[in-house]
Design an enzyme around this catalytic site. Structure first.
Site, PDB file in Angstrom:
ATOM      1  N   ASP A 326       0.843  -1.433   0.108  1.00 60.80           N
ATOM      2  CA  ASP A 326       0.507  -0.192   0.235  1.00 60.80           C
ATOM      3  C   ASP A 326       0.894   1.046   0.170  1.00 60.80           C
ATOM      4  O   ASP A 326       0.920   2.606   1.087  1.00 60.80           O
ATOM      5  CB  ASP A 326      -0.753   0.418   1.384  1.00 60.80           C
ATOM      6  CG  ASP A 326      -1.797   1.072   1.288  1.00 60.80           C
ATOM      7  OD1 ASP A 326      -2.309   1.361  -0.086  1.00 60.80           O
ATOM      8  OD2 ASP A 326      -2.399   1.562   1.912  1.00 60.80           O
ATOM      9  N   GLU A 327       0.844   2.315  -1.007  1.00 63.09           N
ATOM     10  CA  GLU A 327       1.691   2.277  -1.478  1.00 63.09           C
ATOM     11  C   GLU A 327       1.019   3.268  -2.327  1.00 63.09           C
ATOM     12  O   GLU A 327       1.379   2.666  -3.482  1.00 63.09           O
ATOM     13  CB  GLU A 327       3.885   2.635  -1.325  1.00 63.09           C
ATOM     14  CG  GLU A 327       3.900   1.565  -2.700  1.00 63.09           C
ATOM     15  CD  GLU A 327       5.657   1.289  -2.903  1.00 63.09           C
ATOM     16  OE1 GLU A 327       6.151   1.741  -3.880  1.00 63.09           O
ATOM     17  OE2 GLU A 327       5.931   0.754  -1.400  1.00 63.09           O
ATOM     18  N   GLY A 328       1.529   4.666  -2.344  1.00 65.41           N
ATOM     19  CA  GLY A 328       0.828   5.971  -4.114  1.00 65.41           C
ATOM     20  C   GLY A 328      -0.084   6.001  -4.346  1.00 65.41           C
ATOM     21  O   GLY A 328      -0.732   6.300  -4.930  1.00 65.41           O
TER      22      GLY A 328
END
Length: 513
Positions: A326-328
């Site tokens: 869960d990045e960006g």
């Protein structure tokens, strides 16, 4: 079929072998609600393909540690035969330097050496003849054996085969064969799991199968016990990346493949199945798409829809699992829904219930995963995932340590958490002290604090003049964290990493599409 002149044209060879990869379907925003096939029809030139039963639909097969090649091959037509057909299969005795260079550019940038030619012995059953009946696409199979592969000056050879029909139409396959000192050993001898990410924007996933390790216990200069040798380093590959995108008109969360990972998945026989055949689990890394909608602010309806799309992708491309990173996502984007502490756990639970047998893993950066430190909405995240690991690169993290800013994910034990995460890259001389300190800190949490079962590598680059030894050094540094080196004073453990000859050339396994 188009007429192909009988003189060997490498351009045709490459077009035919690689063209087969375009035959499979791609997945772009699969809509599973309508119940229709997500397989997109593609125009395929009328032609034939030569395949191996050991690695079907793979035009370039890499072998190591074999004294002889024993395989079966067959021909597949793009369309059913209009009449009975016969193909004759034989070995190609030689290739020009230009032809080798063209193969290298098309196939993984692997440096080619000697063609088997007159040095080896090639025998094929039934005179190399295979038959296709009218109305069928697949031929009969024929076995071949190639022996006396290597000479004192040639420890790597290529074996190109060609199949020719009655009118001169041809199709091809190539074997790349390296001689090594011993057969690869069972990866279970290695007492920990090693995970890597592959950035498909830059790299061919097959790079992950090019490294093996050796562990010795050295009591003195002469007293050395080999614990294991020639054991594959990497156990799990996460392909980057797929994205969670958002369609405003339908308010759907959409699984979107980036162009490079789409190509890899679409050509899974070439880039994924060889890894799986070697025992490596291949998972799709899904990340945020920058729209403000992510794993942590989905509605129940969006979760159900998104999970259904992921399931289509996993089944279609024969993947072993899914990795959530869960990045960006862009949660701070104007107008984005507020983060919901239950959304991400609900997504994880839904994925596990939809696909109970897949590998499901989680990247932990202390962001949205921080909300998983306890039961949320009746969900204990650790009950639904296989592994989780730290993705703040070049750090050693123990969430269970007193005073740690990172908190354990509820239900995840130390044995299922990777606190050691290295970025594989060239280390400049000024970084030497930092790298040594990183290894020392990582060794403490692995050997003394119970986090000695999972290691993670971000990025495996190709070799060039800047990073000739970056991979071996970086991977070796990562693995050394799991063994007591006693400051290199006897007795101590020593881990070494070996690179295959295929990966030693400059730009080998850089993406070739």
């Amino acid at each position: 079929m188009k007429r192909i002149i009988q003189n060997i044209s490498l351009c045709v060879l490459l077009a035919l072998v690689m063209g087969a990869c375009e035959e499979d379907a791609t997945l772009v925003n699969p809509d599973v609600v309508h119940g229709k096939s997500t397989v997109a029809k593609e125009e395929v030139a009328e032609t034939a393909f030569l395949w191996s039963t050991s690695s079907p639909k793979n035009g370039f097969i890499i072998y190591d540690y074999i004294d002889a090649v024993n395989d079966e091959v067959y021909v597949e037509l793009a369309k059913p035969a209009e009449h009975d057909m016969t193909f004759t299969i034989r070995a190609i005795p030689s290739l020009t330097a230009d032809q080798k260079a063209m193969i290298e550019n098309k196939y993984y940038h692997v440096k080619l050496f000697n063609v088997l030619g007159d040095a080896g012995e090639f025998t094929i059953a039934n005179g190399g003849k295979v038959k296709i009946s009218a109305g069928e696409r697949l031929s009969t199979r024929v076995g071949f054996t190639s022996t006396n592969l290597f000479t004192e000056s040639a420890a790597t050879v290529i074996l190109p085969l060609v199949a020719t029909d009655e009118t001169g139409n041809q199709c091809y396959i190539c074997y790349y064969i390296s001689q090594v000192e011993m057969e690869r050993q069972d990866r279970s001898k290695k007492p920990y799991t090693v995970i890597t990410y592959i950035d498909t924007e830059m790299m061919n996933p097959l790079i992950a199968d090019q490294y093996t390790s050796k562990l010795q216990y050295r009591r003195s200069r002469r007293d050395r016990e080999t614990i294991y040798e020639n054991v594959p380093v990497f156990d799990v590959v996460n392909l980057r990346k797929a994205l969670l995108k958002y369609d405003e008109s339908s308010r759907r969360a959409i699984l979107k493949l980036t162009p490079d990972v789409e190509h890899v998945l679409k050509n899974y026989a070439q880039y994924i199945q060889p890894l799986r055949q070697k025992g490596i689990k291949v998972c799709l890394s899904i990340e945020g798409g920058g729209t403000g909608i992510g794993f942590a602010n989905l509605t129940d309806m969006q979760i159900a829809d998104f999970v259904a799309q992921i399931k289509v992708a996993v089944n279609m491309y024969q993947l072993d699992g899914v990795h959530l990173r869960d990045e960006g996502a862009g949660y701070d984007k104007t107008g984005a829904p507020e983060v919901d502490e239950v959304s991400y756990p609900k997504l994880i639970k839904a994925l596990r219930e939809a696909m109970p047998d897949i590998m499901l893993t989680l990247a932990d950066d202390g962001g949205t995963t921080a909300m998983m430190d306890k039961e949320r909405g009746g969900i204990v995240v650790g009950d639904y995932i296989d592994l989780a690991w730290n993705v703040v690169w070049d750090t050693a993290v123990n969430p269970w340590a007193n005073g740690s800013e990172r908190k354990p994910i509820a239900g995840v034990t130390k044995e299922r958490y990777g606190g050691i995460s290295f970025y594989i890259k060239p280390r400049m001389s000024e970084e030497g002290e930092f790298f040594e300190n990183l290894i020392a800190e990582s060794r403490v949490i692995a050997l003394n604090e119970g986090l000695g079962k999972v290691a993670v590598a971000e990025n495996i680059p190709y070799r060039d003049y800047i990073q000739e030894v970056a991979n071996v050094q970086g991977i070796g540094g990562l693995l050394s964290c799991f063994h007591d080196n006693n400051n290199d004073e006897y007795p101590y453990y020593r881990v070494d990493v070996m690179e295959t000859q295929a990966a030693e050339g400059y730009y080998a396994f850089r993406k070739d599409w």
